[in-house]
Every structure is written in C-alpha cells, then in structure tokens.
Design an enzyme around this catalytic site. Structure first.
Site, mmCIF file in Angstrom:
data_model
loop_
_atom_site.group_PDB
_atom_site.id
_atom_site.type_symbol
_atom_site.label_atom_id
_atom_site.label_comp_id
_atom_site.label_asym_id
_atom_site.label_seq_id
_atom_site.Cartn_x
_atom_site.Cartn_y
_atom_site.Cartn_z
ATOM 1 N N HIS A 59 0.831 -1.209 0.000
ATOM 2 C CA HIS A 59 0.000 0.000 0.000
ATOM 3 C C HIS A 59 0.859 1.251 0.000
ATOM 4 O O HIS A 59 1.947 1.287 0.596
ATOM 5 C CB HIS A 59 -0.991 0.011 1.167
ATOM 6 C CG HIS A 59 -0.384 -0.018 2.547
ATOM 7 N ND1 HIS A 59 -0.071 1.131 3.232
ATOM 8 C CD2 HIS A 59 -0.066 -1.050 3.375
ATOM 9 C CE1 HIS A 59 0.406 0.807 4.431
ATOM 10 N NE2 HIS A 59 0.438 -0.502 4.542
ATOM 11 N N ASP A 118 4.030 -6.479 3.739
ATOM 12 C CA ASP A 118 3.595 -5.500 4.736
ATOM 13 C C ASP A 118 3.965 -5.982 6.138
ATOM 14 O O ASP A 118 3.319 -5.634 7.115
ATOM 15 C CB ASP A 118 2.082 -5.285 4.613
ATOM 16 C CG ASP A 118 1.599 -4.009 5.287
ATOM 17 O OD1 ASP A 118 2.441 -3.169 5.636
ATOM 18 O OD2 ASP A 118 0.374 -3.857 5.467
ATOM 19 N N ASP A 122 -0.190 4.355 1.079
ATOM 20 C CA ASP A 122 -0.496 5.358 2.101
ATOM 21 C C ASP A 122 0.283 5.111 3.385
ATOM 22 O O ASP A 122 0.729 3.991 3.659
ATOM 23 C CB ASP A 122 -1.994 5.411 2.390
ATOM 24 C CG ASP A 122 -2.534 4.137 3.016
ATOM 25 O OD1 ASP A 122 -2.190 3.046 2.525
ATOM 26 O OD2 ASP A 122 -3.303 4.226 3.994
ATOM 27 N N GLU A 126 -4.945 1.685 2.825
ATOM 28 C CA GLU A 126 -4.911 0.483 3.672
ATOM 29 C C GLU A 126 -4.966 0.854 5.137
ATOM 30 O O GLU A 126 -5.606 0.167 5.943
ATOM 31 C CB GLU A 126 -3.647 -0.326 3.363
ATOM 32 C CG GLU A 126 -3.597 -1.709 4.025
ATOM 33 C CD GLU A 126 -2.930 -1.725 5.390
ATOM 34 O OE1 GLU A 126 -2.920 -2.789 6.033
ATOM 35 O OE2 GLU A 126 -2.419 -0.664 5.845
ATOM 36 N N GLU A 127 -4.295 1.936 5.498
ATOM 37 C CA GLU A 127 -4.196 2.318 6.905
ATOM 38 C C GLU A 127 -5.528 2.774 7.490
ATOM 39 O O GLU A 127 -5.676 2.812 8.717
ATOM 40 C CB GLU A 127 -3.156 3.433 7.078
ATOM 41 C CG GLU A 127 -1.730 3.029 6.728
ATOM 42 C CD GLU A 127 -1.110 2.071 7.726
ATOM 43 O OE1 GLU A 127 -1.807 1.681 8.689
ATOM 44 O OE2 GLU A 127 0.057 1.706 7.550
ATOM 45 N N ASP A 167 6.258 1.571 6.502
ATOM 46 C CA ASP A 167 4.943 0.957 6.393
ATOM 47 C C ASP A 167 4.093 1.827 5.467
ATOM 48 O O ASP A 167 3.534 2.821 5.897
ATOM 49 C CB ASP A 167 4.312 0.856 7.782
ATOM 50 C CG ASP A 167 2.955 0.186 7.783
ATOM 51 O OD1 ASP A 167 2.569 -0.389 6.751
ATOM 52 O OD2 ASP A 167 2.262 0.252 8.823
ATOM 53 N N HIS A 190 4.371 3.535 12.461
ATOM 54 C CA HIS A 190 3.401 4.546 12.895
ATOM 55 C C HIS A 190 3.977 5.475 13.963
ATOM 56 O O HIS A 190 3.215 6.079 14.720
ATOM 57 C CB HIS A 190 2.118 3.896 13.435
ATOM 58 C CG HIS A 190 1.370 3.077 12.433
ATOM 59 N ND1 HIS A 190 0.043 2.721 12.618
ATOM 60 C CD2 HIS A 190 1.735 2.527 11.253
ATOM 61 C CE1 HIS A 190 -0.361 1.991 11.582
ATOM 62 N NE2 HIS A 190 0.664 1.856 10.751
#
Length: 410
Positions: free
Chosen positions: A77, A197, A79, A174-175, A140, A380
């Site tokens: 992903h 991922d 994002d 995705e997030e 990520d 994150h």
C-alpha cells in the site's frame, strides 16, 4: 536504483490517508506516488502499467516460461498512517551502524536505542534508515513498495529467471481500512497473492485479527444551562462514564498481547445534547467478537440506566476477518514461501498479526493472500526505522519465490 534508493525517494512523498474522508482515495496526495510508480513501471517495459482514478496501480510482468503457472500478485500500500505526521519526511541513511543510540536531529528528544529496539543489534555494521524526528518514516508500507518495484526491475533485466505471469498491485488507504474498497479483482486477474507489509527478516504471517467497529450514540436532553436543573441530561458526561466503566487492567490494547483480543475506544465527539463513541473490536477468534460487543453493550446500558431520559444506539459494523480461515485451504501458498525463504538462507518465523492487512480483505474476496516481511520497525511512530539488509534480502526472497512457483508448474 537500488531498493534503498527507491525507498528513500518514495518516503519523501506525503501519502498520509485520512480516516474521516469519504473520498476514494481518502487523500488526493496519495495519487502522486501512484502515478510515479506507474510511470516507473512503464519505463521498465510493463506495457499495461497504469494508475486508475482511485489511486490503484496495476501492472503485469508477462510469463517467460512454457509451463502452466498460477498468476501471482505482489501487493503493497502507498499510504502512511494517520497516527503520525507524514509531511516533509526526511530520511536519514546511517552507514555501518555502530550500535549506539540514534538521536534524531530535528527533535533530540526522539532517541532510537537498542534497549527499546533490540532488533537493532542484528544491524550492527550494516546500514539503517530513520526519519529525522518530526515525522514517521513511511517504511509501512513504502518498504514493500520499493521491494516490489525492485523485483519488477530485476525480472525485466534478467530473463533467465523463469516465472509465470506476475501481477503488481499498489493500493491506497490500507491504513484507514479501505485498501480494497475500489479494487477491480477481475482486472487484476490473479489466482493467489502476497502482501509485503510485514516486519522482521524471515517473518511470515497468515493469521490476523478479526475486526469489527462499534459506534455508540448517546442522545441526552438539552436545556439552557441557566435553567437546566432537573431538565438537562448531558450526553458528554454519559459518554465519559461509559469510558470510565471500561476495565482498567484488561481488555485493552495497552494490557493485551499474543492471541488476546481487545476493545479500544478510538474516537469521541459531540455536544451536551448528543455524543458518539467509536470503538474497534479485535480478536483472533471471530466468534469472540460478539462476546466482546455484548460485554461493551452491557457496560453502556448499565450507565444509561442511571439516566432514564437519555437514549442510546449501539451499531456494529464488520471490518475484516482472520485470513487464516481462508489460507488454511491453500497450504501450498505458505509452502512455496517457506521454500523461497530457505533458498535465501532464512528460517520461517510464523506469527499472528495483531492487526489487519489488505491480505485479510483480499483473502475473503477470493484472492488468498498471506503477508511477507519487509523489514519495517517501530511503525506509525517517529522512531520508525528499517535496515537496508532486510530490504535487500526481501528482494532476493521475491526473486526466489517466483522461481519456486514456476518450478511447481506443469
């Protein structure tokens, strides 16, 4: 470009998604990276590469074997998470990491230490990449993106590596749980897939949480605060009492690990007249979701009983399910991955994901899809980092994996 060079280029593009948006993608800026990836794939010679109106990137690496081989998709992903800023990411490459604490230059209070991140010990003498202290890094999942792009580049330059048809897919959002919302599976045309991922070198994940969302809406009774005696019923106070009634030493993300589920208040907003509480409910056993939800509802009803003039709505929405329920029916997907890991000198470490991936949704949409490692760490957060060695090994593993699938063809 090397995989590290690709990665450091991609993370500088702000692609943070927005959970409050109803557009697809949730932020238009995600398309900037999608369009760049599509153009790079076209430059590699993948004639059908394109980014669609929703920010998805599709591309095909044609088969170069006479064998009949299932069509395999590799997916990541574009994002980054809303949890931490992704604007003006400044990646820093530390060559020959010496094991010392890393003080991030733009905020010296942000320190990445081996005490907090023991996996750093595995990278002494190798290169690692961090952000500068004000943002997340974006490993990520731009690590996965860079690794898939490097795989595509390698295969187009090395026709001696035999493989079946390979599909490349990059998804937005995705997030925020919308990574497959506008995906065209028919256009993708894959039989099986792997997301990139995951975290540490050698990890393989085929089990996720099952997930629901709950919204509790509390309707109070509004009155002018100067004349509110025996009239006003404050919805915000009721919401606060519900939160205060949640168990303090269990049943939450901060008190659980392993296979334990949790109930997590995620968002609260409102006025004295009306307030909403948003929760995420997680468990590896799908049946336990209903148990958690009934317990939460009972807590809320007990609080509401003290306010007979207030009312409540309790809404449950399915989010995703444990992909293991699907993947156990296709054991060869994991077996082929294990063989590829072994060929590049890795042992397989199976672990459940205390979260979800696009692979969860893809599996239940009819595209069985476990998760492979990328090397990302401390995701994150401002401490996010990744080792160059892990990214390079991921690319080698992918090259081996397409070969394993080709050898198993007929």
């Amino acid at each position: 470009m090397t995989v590290v060079e690709r990665f450091m280029r991609y993370v500088q593009i702000d692609t943070q998604s927005d959970p409050q948006s109803n557009t697809h993608p949730s932020t238009a800026k995600q398309k900037q990276l999608s369009q760049l990836l599509a153009s790079e794939l076209l430059a590699m010679g993948l004639a059908d590469a394109h980014a669609d109106a929703f920010g998805y990137v599709y591309a095909t690496i044609p088969s170069n074997t006479n064998k009949k081989v299932p069509v395999i998709c590799f997916c990541s992903h574009v994002d980054t998470a809303p949890d931490c800023s992704g604007t003006h990411v400044k990646p820093i490459l530390y060559m020959d990491y010496n094991g010392n604490d890393i003080v991030l230059p733009d905020d010296p209070s942000q320190v990445i230490s081996m005490k907090d991140y023991p996996y750093l010990k595995e990278h002494i003498g190798n290169s690692i990449i961090t952000a500068s202290g004000l943002t997340l890094l974006g490993a990520d999942d731009k690590a996965g993106v860079a690794e898939i792009m490097s795989l595509a580049d390698h295969l187009t330059k090395h026709p001696e590596v035999k493989h079946g048809t390979i599909k490349i897919l990059f998804t937005p959002d995705e997030e925020v749980g919308k990574g497959t919302a506008k995906l065209d599976l028919r256009k993708l045309g894959a039989d099986f897939a792997y997301t990139l991922d995951g975290g540490e070198l050698g990890t393989f994940e085929d089990e996720t949480f099952s997930a629901d969302g709950v919204v509790i809406t509390i309707n109070g009774v509004i009155a002018h605060p100067g004349y509110a005696k025996n009239k006003l019923v404050n919805a915000l106070k009721i919401a606060g009492e519900i939160l205060a009634a949640l168990p303090g030493n269990e049943w939450s993300p901060e008190t659980t690990d392993g296979k334990q589920g949790f109930v997590h208040p995620l968002h609260m907003e409102g006025l004295a007249e009306k307030a909403t509480l948003e929760f995420i409910i997680r468990d590896f056993d799908t049946k336990q979701l209903a148990v958690h939800e009934q317990k939460l509802k009972k807590i809320a009803e007990t609080v509401l009983a003290r306010y007979p003039r207030a009312t409540m709505q309790f809404e449950v929405q399915e989010q995703y399910r444990n992909m293991k329920e699907v993947l156990d029916r296709y054991p060869h997907i994991a077996q082929h991955a294990a063989t590829a890991y072994e060929r590049v000198g890795l042992s397989v470490t199976r672990e459940p994901i205390r979260g979800g991936t696009d692979g969860s949704r893809l599996s239940f949409m009819g595209l069985p899809c476990p998760n492979l490692f990328t090397g990302m760490q401390a995701i994150h957060s401002k401490h996010e980092w990744i080792g160059a060695r892990d990214m390079e090994k991921a690319v080698s593993m992918l090259v081996a994996l397409v070969g394993v699938w080709e050898e198993a063809g007929n």
